[in-house]
Enzyme design. Structure first.
Site, PDB file in Angstrom:
ATOM      1  N   TYR A 153      19.397  42.053  81.991  1.00  0.00           N
ATOM      2  CA  TYR A 153      18.832  41.229  83.078  1.00  0.00           C
ATOM      3  C   TYR A 153      19.939  40.799  84.037  1.00  0.00           C
ATOM      4  O   TYR A 153      19.795  40.894  85.257  1.00  0.00           O
ATOM      5  CB  TYR A 153      18.100  40.013  82.493  1.00  0.00           C
ATOM      6  CG  TYR A 153      17.356  39.202  83.546  1.00  0.00           C
ATOM      7  CD1 TYR A 153      16.104  39.619  84.010  1.00  0.00           C
ATOM      8  CD2 TYR A 153      17.898  38.035  84.073  1.00  0.00           C
ATOM      9  CE1 TYR A 153      15.422  38.882  84.976  1.00  0.00           C
ATOM     10  CE2 TYR A 153      17.230  37.293  85.033  1.00  0.00           C
ATOM     11  CZ  TYR A 153      15.989  37.719  85.484  1.00  0.00           C
ATOM     12  OH  TYR A 153      15.313  36.989  86.442  1.00  0.00           O
TER      13      TYR A 153
HETATM   14  P1  NAD Z   1       5.887  36.324  86.684  1.00  0.00           P
HETATM   15  O1  NAD Z   1       5.928  37.007  85.377  1.00  0.00           O
HETATM   16  O2  NAD Z   1       4.931  35.211  86.891  1.00  0.00           O
HETATM   17  O3  NAD Z   1       5.711  37.382  87.857  1.00  0.00           O
HETATM   18  C1  NAD Z   1       6.284  38.664  87.813  1.00  0.00           C
HETATM   19  C2  NAD Z   1       5.458  39.574  88.686  1.00  0.00           C
HETATM   20  O4  NAD Z   1       6.045  40.884  88.699  1.00  0.00           O
HETATM   21  C3  NAD Z   1       4.030  39.731  88.170  1.00  0.00           C
HETATM   22  O5  NAD Z   1       3.148  39.788  89.282  1.00  0.00           O
HETATM   23  C4  NAD Z   1       4.074  41.082  87.476  1.00  0.00           C
HETATM   24  O6  NAD Z   1       2.803  41.710  87.433  1.00  0.00           O
HETATM   25  C5  NAD Z   1       5.019  41.823  88.421  1.00  0.00           C
HETATM   26  N1  NAD Z   1       5.573  43.012  87.820  1.00  0.00           N
HETATM   27  C6  NAD Z   1       6.285  43.120  86.669  1.00  0.00           C
HETATM   28  N2  NAD Z   1       6.570  44.412  86.438  1.00  0.00           N
HETATM   29  C7  NAD Z   1       6.046  45.129  87.464  1.00  0.00           C
HETATM   30  C8  NAD Z   1       6.006  46.496  87.786  1.00  0.00           C
HETATM   31  N3  NAD Z   1       6.563  47.438  87.019  1.00  0.00           N
HETATM   32  N4  NAD Z   1       5.361  46.879  88.934  1.00  0.00           N
HETATM   33  C9  NAD Z   1       4.780  45.954  89.722  1.00  0.00           C
HETATM   34  N5  NAD Z   1       4.783  44.642  89.464  1.00  0.00           N
HETATM   35  C10 NAD Z   1       5.403  44.247  88.341  1.00  0.00           C
HETATM   36  O7  NAD Z   1       7.379  35.828  86.907  1.00  0.00           O
HETATM   37  P2  NAD Z   1       8.135  35.091  88.097  1.00  0.00           P
HETATM   38  O8  NAD Z   1       8.965  34.070  87.440  1.00  0.00           O
HETATM   39  O9  NAD Z   1       7.227  34.720  89.215  1.00  0.00           O
HETATM   40  O10 NAD Z   1       9.118  36.267  88.557  1.00  0.00           O
HETATM   41  C11 NAD Z   1       9.256  36.703  89.890  1.00  0.00           C
HETATM   42  C12 NAD Z   1      10.689  37.108  90.129  1.00  0.00           C
HETATM   43  O11 NAD Z   1      11.537  35.946  90.020  1.00  0.00           O
HETATM   44  C13 NAD Z   1      11.255  38.132  89.133  1.00  0.00           C
HETATM   45  O12 NAD Z   1      12.000  39.100  89.848  1.00  0.00           O
HETATM   46  C14 NAD Z   1      12.165  37.302  88.253  1.00  0.00           C
HETATM   47  O13 NAD Z   1      13.194  38.055  87.679  1.00  0.00           O
HETATM   48  C15 NAD Z   1      12.667  36.287  89.257  1.00  0.00           C
HETATM   49  N6  NAD Z   1      13.224  35.062  88.656  1.00  0.00           N
HETATM   50  C16 NAD Z   1      12.436  34.181  87.990  1.00  0.00           C
HETATM   51  C17 NAD Z   1      12.996  33.028  87.431  1.00  0.00           C
HETATM   52  C18 NAD Z   1      12.156  32.027  86.693  1.00  0.00           C
HETATM   53  O14 NAD Z   1      12.743  31.058  86.152  1.00  0.00           O
HETATM   54  N7  NAD Z   1      10.854  32.146  86.654  1.00  0.00           N
HETATM   55  C19 NAD Z   1      14.371  32.789  87.569  1.00  0.00           C
HETATM   56  C20 NAD Z   1      15.144  33.707  88.275  1.00  0.00           C
HETATM   57  C21 NAD Z   1      14.557  34.842  88.825  1.00  0.00           C
END
Ligand code: NAD
Length: 249
Positions: A153
């Site tokens: 990651y």
């Molecule tokens: P989430 O799991 O709620 O959303 C992730 C989204 O990505 C979902 O809509 C899922 O369907 C989609 N997805 C996953 N794999 C996919 C694929 N192969 N093709 C198409 N869509 C796909 O999580 P989130 O926290 O909203 O994450 C969004 C972004 O934020 C991610 O890139 C994550 O790494 C990043 N992020 C999140 C956090 C946190 O604390 N939540 C921190 C840092 C970064």
């Protein structure tokens, strides 16, 4: 964002769903994609029934042909693509890397890095035909420091920042701005599943942060909105921290 056409990946939940609602409230025509048909369809309906414009195109960002179809739909339906929020991603928890398999590595790199790669290639081709655009890629605090989450990651989010800078450098003279968000702990489905697997883990995340709480997804979406809008017209190649001060101390 009035009338701007914006593609949002990972729009079925969390930060992406919050962005879909926020961009639509600001007048954007949103092209929503993720893998889960039902959530995506109902979000598009919700936006349309509130007077916004939205289309849902299920796709897997790991597959170039899927992403091409999403961009084609944006152009067919709304005539152009002005901005993109490449936000789809998946996590990997913090085992030692010698305990992890090749599959663990591929699973994360394929979505987080190849996904952004696929998206930018097709989005930029469309933007070049209409004279420019703005792209925002979701990285993470883990794109700048090793935060105790899994090594793949951390590597994947460092790569997102690298791709962002490289694309910004290539297309600056053609009016395409490309930026990244260094997102901190945000209360989404992804975070809920991390907490379920590692109860109490939030204390580790908060230990570094100045603001000792989770972000709401919309707080991250607001930064994406700013970077996709003309309000950030002299910002490119940047990684904007949206992380409650985690990187400051
Ligand atoms: P989430 O799991 O709620 O959303 C992730 C989204 O990505 C979902 O809509 C899922 O369907 C989609 N997805 C996953 N794999 C996919 C694929 N192969 N093709 C198409 N869509 C796909 O999580 P989130 O926290 O909203 O994450 C969004 C972004 O934020 C991610 O890139 C994550 O790494 C990043 N992020 C999140 C956090 C946190 O604390 N939540 C921190 C840092 C970064």
């Amino acid at each position: 964002m009035d009338g701007r056409v914006v593609m949002i990946t990972g729009a079925s939940s969390g930060i992406g769903a919050a962005a879909a609602r926020l961009f639509a409230e600001h007048g954007a025509r949103v092209v929503l994609t993720a893998r889960r048909h039902e959530q995506l369809g109902s979000l598009a309906e919700e936006i349309e029934s509130g007077g916004g414009r939205a289309v849902a195109v299920p796709a897997d960002v790991r597959r170039g042909e899927d992403v091409a179809r999403v961009v084609e739909t944006a152009v067919d339906r709304f005539g152009r693509l002005d901005a993109a929020f490449n936000n789809a991603g998946r996590t990997a928890l913090g085992q030692d890397l010698h305990e992890m398999s090749d599959d663990d590595y591929d699973a994360v790199m394929d979505v987080n890095v190849r996904g952004v790669w696929n998206c930018m290639r097709h989005q930029i081709r469309a933007m070049l035909t209409t004279g420019g655009g703005a792209i925002v890629n979701t990285a993470s605090v883990a794109g700048l420091i090793a935060t105790g989450v899994g090594a793949p990651y951390v590597a994947s989010k460092h790569a997102v920042i690298g791709l962002t800078k490289a694309a910004a450098a290539s297309y600056g003279d053609r009016d395409i701005r490309v930026n990244a968000l260094a997102v901190g702990s945000t209360l989404t489905e992804m975070m809920e599943s991390v907490i379920e697997q590692l109860p109490g883990v939030e204390q580790t995340f908060f230990a570094r942060a100045i603001q000792k709480r989770f972000a709401a997804p919309v707080e991250v979406a607001r930064a994406a909105l700013w970077l996709c809008s003309d309000a950030s017209s002299f910002v490119t190649g940047a990684t904007l921290p949206v992380e409650g001060g985690t990187l400051a101390v």
